[in-house]
Design an enzyme around this catalytic site. Structure first.
Site: not given
Ligand code: IPM
Ligand code: MG
Length: 354
Positions: A138, A189, A221, A245, A249
């Protein structure tokens, strides 16, 4: 207790009004809350030509906590990127150094049918996502769109974390887990990205200072998959900005309505910004249809984390639960047999339950 109130755009003003109503109850009881209002996002652009105007910066820097509604709307979509409402959000996070974003995903038993997952998979769900909020891809440099040596356009963003940034969010995650079910799942990851290989190393190192907390690691994942397969395995999920982020959600939808979920973004001193996890919902703005509960629950988090008023925070959470038990529902969580209410009446109902 000085609170900067940034209503923002879309449904922002109506939902923050309800949260202030609830906070006024505690003010009447003697809590020394002071509110100062300022524009952010599109409202900031309209008033001062900037999504995080200087006047707002000054108010927020002085305040002990910030209560924010939501930002964004279609009328701002064609502005230059630095002027867009979302930039206001990113700017205030960076300006106030709000590196620790707490996003609970709790399923209220009354809303078990609102989830798209089978009730037995989500019943009793209580996850806390701890998302790093001021680093990662970001904010990493270099970034931009440039022309490469083949004369082709090329977009660049940089995933970047330094040791100290990872350490401080790790401490927050472990400390929060100590007050919950004592499990941290760090999501990365590390099989592909060096940035998150370092993340994993540092979480492992810091976990030695918290022997009572069990640390596990999961690739992002797989975490996305496990969240819909068996979400109750998680207690605290700790992750970087971009993965957080996305996963927050996803986790919010397990609970059926993003309209129910609050969030807190904290700095080292406990100063915080409190906002609902949902957006500005321009399609229903000004129609008294929005669900104010996420913002009201954000006010509860504010009392808990910035002002150390645990009892007051619990009272708000209990009042919200009572209102749900009584069958009151805004359109986003409405089902047969329940009483449909608007944003304003939902706010009043919480005040009455208090
Ligand atoms: C969030 C939002 C923001 C983010 C956007 C609006 C900049 O999606 O708070 O999750 O990506 O952090
Ligand atoms: Mg998001």
């Amino acid at each position: 207790m000085n609170v900067a109130v940034l209503a923002g755009d879309g449904i922002g003003p109506e939902i923050t009004t309800q949260a202030i109503k609830v906070l006024e109850v505690f003010k009447k009881e003697g809590l020394d809350l002071q509110f100062e209002y300022a524009p952010i996002g599109g409202a900031g652009f309209d008033a001062y030509g900037s999504p995080y105007p200087e006047a707002t910066q000054n108010i927020c820097r002085k305040a002990d906590a910030v209560l924010l509604g939501a930002v964004g709307g279609p009328q701002y979509d064609n502005l230059d990127r630095p002027l867009r409402p979302e930039r206001g959000l990113l700017a205030i996070r960076k300006d106030l150094n709000l590196f620790a974003n707490l996003r609970p995903a709790i399923l209220y038993p009354e809303l078990a049918n609102a989830s798209s997952l089978k009730p037995e998979i989500v019943a009793g769900l209580d996850i806390m996502i701890v998302r790093e909020l001021t680093g990662d891809i970001y904010f990493g440099e270099p970034r931009g769109i440039q022309t490469n040596d083949k004369g082709e356009q090329e977009g660049i963003n940089t995933m970047r974390y330094c040791e100290s940034e990872i350490k401080r969010i790790a401490h927050i995650a472990f400390q929060i887990a100590q007050k919950r079910h004592k499990k941290v799942c760090s999501v990365d990851k590390a099989n592909v990205l060096e940035t998150t290989e370092l993340w994993r190393q540092i979480f492992t190192q810091i976990s030695k200072e918290y022997p009572d907390v069990e640390l596990s690691h999961m690739y992002v994942d797989n975490a996305a998959m496990q969240l819909v397969r068996a979400p109750k395995q998680f207690d605290v999920i700790a992750t970087g900005n971009i993965f957080g982020d996305i996963l927050s959600d996803e986790a919010s939808m397990l609970t059926g309505s993003i309209g129910m979920l609050p969030s807190a973004s904290l700095n080292e001193t406990g100063k915080g910004l409190y906002e609902p996890s949902h957006g500005s919902a321009p399609d229903i703005a000004g129609q008294d249809k929005a669900n104010p509960l996420a913002t009201i629950l954000s006010a509860a988090m504010m009392l808990r984390y910035s002002f150390h008023q645990e009892d007051a925070a619990k009272r708000i959470e209990t009042a919200v639960q009572k209102v749900l038990q009584a069958g009151l529902r805004t359109p986003d969580i409405h089902e047969d047999g329940c009483q449909l209410v608007g944003c304003n009446n939902m706010g009043d109902a919480v005040v009455n339950a208090l």
